[in-house]
Design an enzyme around this catalytic site. Sequence first.
Site, PDB file in Angstrom:
ATOM      1  N   ASP A 233      88.354  23.734  -6.039  1.00  0.00           N
ATOM      2  CA  ASP A 233      88.854  25.061  -6.367  1.00  0.00           C
ATOM      3  C   ASP A 233      89.524  25.613  -5.102  1.00  0.00           C
ATOM      4  O   ASP A 233      89.347  25.077  -4.000  1.00  0.00           O
ATOM      5  CB  ASP A 233      87.720  25.974  -6.848  1.00  0.00           C
ATOM      6  CG  ASP A 233      88.278  27.149  -7.657  1.00  0.00           C
ATOM      7  OD1 ASP A 233      89.487  27.436  -7.545  1.00  0.00           O
ATOM      8  OD2 ASP A 233      87.506  27.796  -8.382  1.00  0.00           O
TER       9      ASP A 233
HETATM   10  C1  BGC Z   1      90.008  29.988  -9.482  1.00  0.00           C
HETATM   11  C2  BGC Z   1      90.554  28.796 -10.255  1.00  0.00           C
HETATM   12  C3  BGC Z   1      92.058  28.837 -10.220  1.00  0.00           C
HETATM   13  C4  BGC Z   1      92.501  28.829  -8.770  1.00  0.00           C
HETATM   14  C5  BGC Z   1      94.008  28.872  -8.620  1.00  0.00           C
HETATM   15  C6  BGC Z   1      90.605  30.109  -8.102  1.00  0.00           C
HETATM   16  O1  BGC Z   1      90.319  31.352  -7.546  1.00  0.00           O
HETATM   17  O2  BGC Z   1      88.601  29.892  -9.409  1.00  0.00           O
HETATM   18  O3  BGC Z   1      90.083  28.815 -11.571  1.00  0.00           O
HETATM   19  O4  BGC Z   1      92.586  27.751 -10.936  1.00  0.00           O
HETATM   20  O5  BGC Z   1      91.995  29.968  -8.119  1.00  0.00           O
HETATM   21  O6  BGC Z   1      94.483  30.112  -8.961  1.00  0.00           O
END
Ligand code: BGC
Length: 854
Positions: A233
């Site tokens: 993530d």
């Molecule tokens: C989130 C993800 C997301 C990523 C990109 C993170 O803060 O937990 O689900 O895909 O950001 O935006």
Amino acid sequence: MSQPKSRSFLEASVPALVKKLRTEEKIQLLGAPDWWNTHAIERLEIPAVRMSDGPNGVRGSSHFQSTPAQCLPCATSLAATFDPELIHQVGAFLAAETKIKSSVILLAPTCNIQRNPLGGRAFESFSEDPHLSGTIAAAYVNGLQENGVAATIKHFVANDQEHERTAADSVLSERALREIYLYPFMLAQRDAKPWAFMTSYGRIDNVHCSENPRLLQDILRKEWGFDGLVMSDWYGTYSVAEALNAGLDLEMPGPSRWRTPLLVNHSLTAQKTSFKTLNTRVSTLLSFVQKVAKINPDVVYGDGVERSRDSPEARNFCRKLAAEGIVLLKNEGEVLPLRKEKARKVAIIGPNVKGRVISGGGSAALKPTYVVTPYQGLIDNAPEGIELKYSVGCYAHRYLPTLENNLTTKEGQAGWLCTFYQHDESGEPVKEPLASFVLQDTRIRLNDFLPKDLTPTWTIKVEGNLTFEKTAEYELGLAVAGRAKLWVDGELAIDNWTKQTKGEFFYGQGTVEEKATLRFGANKSRAVSLEYTNTFPPATGADDEKADSQPALMRGVRLGGAEKIDPDQAIDDAVKLATQCDAVVVVVGLTPEWESEGFDRPTLHLPGLQDKLIAKVAEANSNTIVCVQAGSAVAMPWISAVSGLVQTWYSGNEVGNALADVLYGNVNPSGRLTVTLPSRYEDIPAYPNLFSEDGRIHYREDLFVGYKYFDAKGVKPLFPFGFGLSYTRFTLSGPSLTKTSAKPFGLDVTVTVRNVGLRVGSEVVQVYVGLPDVGVTTPKRQLRAFAKAKDLAPGESKTIKLTLDKYAVSFWDTPNHCWRASAGEYALYVGPSSDNLPLQCSFILEESFEWTGL
Ligand code: BGC
């Protein structure tokens, strides 16, 4: 992003490429150059591929200058359709949306469990039930991947709340991990094989998921046979060697913090990781890139431009989808659908009537191509003979609504002009502008974009003319991650620069919203000018600010505004209107600022004076219908006073039309609750273990998540899991059971559904299984199959077949580290919701068996 001209990579041998790559290039490939692309290696003609969020639409690769996209209903709404066929079409729809954004990877679906309705991303997760979550996720993934776009199922695993999300260790039993939290991922892997997984921020067994070999190697790759890409993530990589060794292929986002030549070479020299491991990770990454590039060469080697799509077909699809997810929960005296025979004059009241509430907040939010608000939808679709009257009743925003629709540039263009300035050595902005952009958003997010050649600290000035239609006092508000000031007609109106109060804005890295009240004449524009810098004020209020100022990690500023209302007067006006009408529709709920990634909701209560408004309006008019926009449960202290109740979730940009379709009866509602709505905060199964304590979240409810808890404790929920009304009625008969030849277990359950009402409608048949005494505690019953009998005409009946397999009879045998099914008599419950299961019988499993893998 410049791509190699030749497409030789598409046919290249991955092992041969790995041999040719230099160590530095390998390190580069395992990180990213920016927020949304993988690295290209021009020397070897390896292209970059682009990814995008996910999950209720495809935002594209810039928060700063977003290309508008279609906003689909949130995950709870999608799952509420109980219709995998329809969700398969959602996947196909999103694949097309992804490709027009020049992307080939969607960061979706979110497959975490709604353990707790207060979880900030509850709206983004399908359900409290693992079978429903996994079945819907698999349909979504298949729809995407059959149309050439990689799914990135996330967040693996147990990112079920936001509080301390990067630190929190989910302390849970092996059975809860297997039977609840891993289960939907496991089903998706069995039935759809996602090409990518995204690890979650937190920890399992006290080891961060992105560096957890048990999760990534033992379970995902060895047990489940996953051969795709694992990415972290965003900023969820916390180590060099541990993450590489555990199986994390790609660190996101870039520029890389961990996979730098210095750090990786140091780990290699110290033999904390090996060249063999590096090669394995690189070869997985290249195979993945090759797979998506081969399917989509024209996207990958295309112009990289992001486009919007808006067609009547797309609009119709989203409208239908949104209506299918709406759940009718109460309909006393058949107050719905609204008909002119019963209600000629209808009041529409509530903060969300004119609000543009289309999704929850955080990375799932996007800039929509258009929004049909409930107000617009109800007016545009009103049947002849029904007259609508509006009153706001109260406000419920957390931050003042954004103002992009009220701004123009000096040249008369829609939006406002944002200009970047570098800083000189003393930290002051230099006079010559570096770059300018017209923005059609008053949320300015600069986390994934900055113009080239900017100094580490910098300033933007954003200017435009602000106009309101009505002469009134308006409140303006400024929230910021960094520092900002606002001037109106050259006078300082808001200072969120010199003195700041920390708040939740921008994933908890910003301030509270500072406000000012100003008078605007009708259609008389006033010049607004905002200055923002990416530094924080000194921690101690020292005289020399610049010495202590650090550039902000999350950079952004948000301007909002709304007419100032007197709260008591607004409720009185709404009540007065309610007394003058035959029926009242109240549209209430949360907003992306109340329910969002980044923090959890502190309470089940609706924000602001919404509860008071509903109670007063219902007292004034007995035909009051409440529509709740929220991704999960909210408290409903007024429930007995209202006649109608509709849970709409977040319906995407067709929200107004979809709501109108259900309220006016053009669509017969067939959505079902994917979560139990509790009567009291204390009844939430996870209560009181709702938040992380010292970096640990105790999953003390264990297997008893959602309806399993209410069943076990004999606690009556406000509305049970799987529940939803229709404008017609159904009867169910059966079931008849037939053993199939599937090994080691298979059973067909046949049920007949009959529409005994007067309208066409659809019914969801749910099959729950109760295990015999297997020597360990098990929930009384668990959803193991469901099917939707669609569009039954009055008097029509349909026989549907549901299949149970080995998953339906198995539990996780912790000491023996395998799934086990024990011989014995299993209870079978069939019905239209978890607490209405009129068809009951049993079946015998003759021989015990155990299994591993999928
Ligand atoms: C989130 C993800 C997301 C990523 C990109 C993170 O803060 O937990 O689900 O895909 O950001 O935006």
